[in-house]
Scaffold this motif. Structure first.
Motif, PDB file in Angstrom:
ATOM      1  N   GLU A   9      49.771  28.522  56.420  1.00 51.36           N
ATOM      2  CA  GLU A   9      49.073  27.328  55.947  1.00 51.36           C
ATOM      3  C   GLU A   9      47.831  27.750  55.178  1.00 51.36           C
ATOM      4  O   GLU A   9      47.047  28.558  55.675  1.00 51.36           O
ATOM      5  CB  GLU A   9      48.674  26.462  57.142  1.00 51.36           C
ATOM      6  CG  GLU A   9      47.895  25.224  56.753  1.00 51.36           C
ATOM      7  CD  GLU A   9      47.464  24.427  57.973  1.00 51.36           C
ATOM      8  OE1 GLU A   9      48.178  23.472  58.327  1.00 51.36           O
ATOM      9  OE2 GLU A   9      46.419  24.773  58.565  1.00 51.36           O
ATOM     10  N   VAL A  10      47.683  27.225  53.976  1.00 52.37           N
ATOM     11  CA  VAL A  10      46.484  27.459  53.172  1.00 52.37           C
ATOM     12  C   VAL A  10      45.631  26.204  53.291  1.00 52.37           C
ATOM     13  O   VAL A  10      46.061  25.114  52.913  1.00 52.37           O
ATOM     14  CB  VAL A  10      46.841  27.743  51.699  1.00 52.37           C
ATOM     15  CG1 VAL A  10      45.574  27.935  50.875  1.00 52.37           C
ATOM     16  CG2 VAL A  10      47.751  28.964  51.588  1.00 52.37           C
ATOM     17  N   ASP A  11      44.431  26.368  53.823  1.00 50.42           N
ATOM     18  CA  ASP A  11      43.556  25.237  54.102  1.00 50.42           C
ATOM     19  C   ASP A  11      42.169  25.536  53.534  1.00 50.42           C
ATOM     20  O   ASP A  11      41.874  26.655  53.121  1.00 50.42           O
ATOM     21  CB  ASP A  11      43.467  25.024  55.620  1.00 50.42           C
ATOM     22  CG  ASP A  11      42.881  23.680  56.005  1.00 50.42           C
ATOM     23  OD1 ASP A  11      42.719  22.805  55.133  1.00 50.42           O
ATOM     24  OD2 ASP A  11      42.589  23.498  57.204  1.00 50.42           O
ATOM     25  N   TYR A  12      41.318  24.523  53.526  1.00 53.64           N
ATOM     26  CA  TYR A  12      39.921  24.679  53.110  1.00 53.64           C
ATOM     27  C   TYR A  12      39.068  24.018  54.173  1.00 53.64           C
ATOM     28  O   TYR A  12      39.352  22.900  54.613  1.00 53.64           O
ATOM     29  CB  TYR A  12      39.680  24.027  51.747  1.00 53.64           C
ATOM     30  CG  TYR A  12      38.246  24.145  51.295  1.00 53.64           C
ATOM     31  CD1 TYR A  12      37.786  25.329  50.733  1.00 53.64           C
ATOM     32  CD2 TYR A  12      37.353  23.096  51.454  1.00 53.64           C
ATOM     33  CE1 TYR A  12      36.459  25.452  50.327  1.00 53.64           C
ATOM     34  CE2 TYR A  12      36.031  23.218  51.053  1.00 53.64           C
ATOM     35  CZ  TYR A  12      35.600  24.390  50.495  1.00 53.64           C
ATOM     36  OH  TYR A  12      34.290  24.520  50.099  1.00 53.64           O
TER      37      TYR A  12
ATOM     38  N   ALA B 104      62.556  25.121  51.240  1.00 48.11           N
ATOM     39  CA  ALA B 104      63.122  26.317  50.627  1.00 48.11           C
ATOM     40  C   ALA B 104      62.054  27.399  50.465  1.00 48.11           C
ATOM     41  O   ALA B 104      62.351  28.572  50.431  1.00 48.11           O
ATOM     42  CB  ALA B 104      63.741  25.967  49.276  1.00 48.11           C
ATOM     43  N   ALA B 105      60.800  26.998  50.341  1.00 48.34           N
ATOM     44  CA  ALA B 105      59.681  27.934  50.200  1.00 48.34           C
ATOM     45  C   ALA B 105      58.588  27.500  51.166  1.00 48.34           C
ATOM     46  O   ALA B 105      57.617  26.888  50.751  1.00 48.34           O
ATOM     47  CB  ALA B 105      59.189  27.933  48.761  1.00 48.34           C
ATOM     48  N   PRO B 106      58.769  27.764  52.466  1.00 44.87           N
ATOM     49  CA  PRO B 106      57.858  27.198  53.468  1.00 44.87           C
ATOM     50  C   PRO B 106      56.460  27.799  53.442  1.00 44.87           C
ATOM     51  O   PRO B 106      56.222  28.880  53.950  1.00 44.87           O
ATOM     52  CB  PRO B 106      58.552  27.459  54.799  1.00 44.87           C
ATOM     53  CG  PRO B 106      59.432  28.629  54.535  1.00 44.87           C
ATOM     54  CD  PRO B 106      59.806  28.570  53.086  1.00 44.87           C
ATOM     55  N   LEU B 107      55.576  27.069  52.827  1.00 45.00           N
ATOM     56  CA  LEU B 107      54.169  27.421  52.772  1.00 45.00           C
ATOM     57  C   LEU B 107      53.412  26.103  52.719  1.00 45.00           C
ATOM     58  O   LEU B 107      53.722  25.261  51.879  1.00 45.00           O
ATOM     59  CB  LEU B 107      53.891  28.255  51.523  1.00 45.00           C
ATOM     60  CG  LEU B 107      52.506  28.846  51.362  1.00 45.00           C
ATOM     61  CD1 LEU B 107      52.264  29.933  52.402  1.00 45.00           C
ATOM     62  CD2 LEU B 107      52.353  29.449  49.981  1.00 45.00           C
ATOM     63  N   VAL B 108      52.482  25.898  53.622  1.00 46.60           N
ATOM     64  CA  VAL B 108      51.762  24.625  53.693  1.00 46.60           C
ATOM     65  C   VAL B 108      50.476  24.727  52.877  1.00 46.60           C
ATOM     66  O   VAL B 108      49.670  25.629  53.087  1.00 46.60           O
ATOM     67  CB  VAL B 108      51.440  24.265  55.156  1.00 46.60           C
ATOM     68  CG1 VAL B 108      50.622  22.983  55.228  1.00 46.60           C
ATOM     69  CG2 VAL B 108      52.714  24.151  55.969  1.00 46.60           C
TER      70      VAL B 108
END
Length: 125
Positions: A93-96, A16-20
């Motif tokens: 996509e939020v990654d580190y 519903a809130a597509p953010l990885v």
């Protein structure tokens, strides 16, 4: 069986809130929160005008979530995105990552038509 049903519900919420929010990013956020000693902190990702490509990514820690924020919970930490920023980040996509260029949070944004060399700003078509 209930756990798998719970996981399915969580996956539906994510759809519903597509953010990885990657495991690596969540682990680093948890590490930073523990170092600060404030378990109420959440990572807020936002978009501002500016940067060399038109828009710029920003990261900050926030204790409170606004009612209309998009929330992504992973491994006991929370990622927040305000609705205005989310329209530019949907599907991202939020990654580190730690590499030769340094250690930093990275956003891989399918909505960006152009990006800059530093990876902290983007443009739209």
């Amino acid at each position: 069986m209930n756990d798998s049903m719970h996981d399915s519900t969580h996956a539906a919420d994510t759809d519903a809130a597509p953010l990885v929010f990657t495991e690596s990013a969540a682990r680093k956020v948890r590490e930073l929160i523990l170092a600060d000693g404030n378990p109420a902190l959440k990572l807020r990702v936002y978009i501002t005008g500016g940067g060399c490509s038109g828009f710029q990514y920003g990261f900050t820690f926030d204790e409170a979530a606004d009612e209309d924020d998009v929330r992504v919970d992973r491994d006991g930490v929370t990622l927040l995105v305000d609705p205005l920023s989310f329209q530019y980040l949907e599907g991202a996509e939020v990654d580190y990552a730690e590499n030769l260029q340094g250690a930093r949070f990275i956003i891989r944004n399918p909505n960006a038509a152009t990006t800059c060399g530093c990876g902290s700003s983007f443009g739209l078509a």
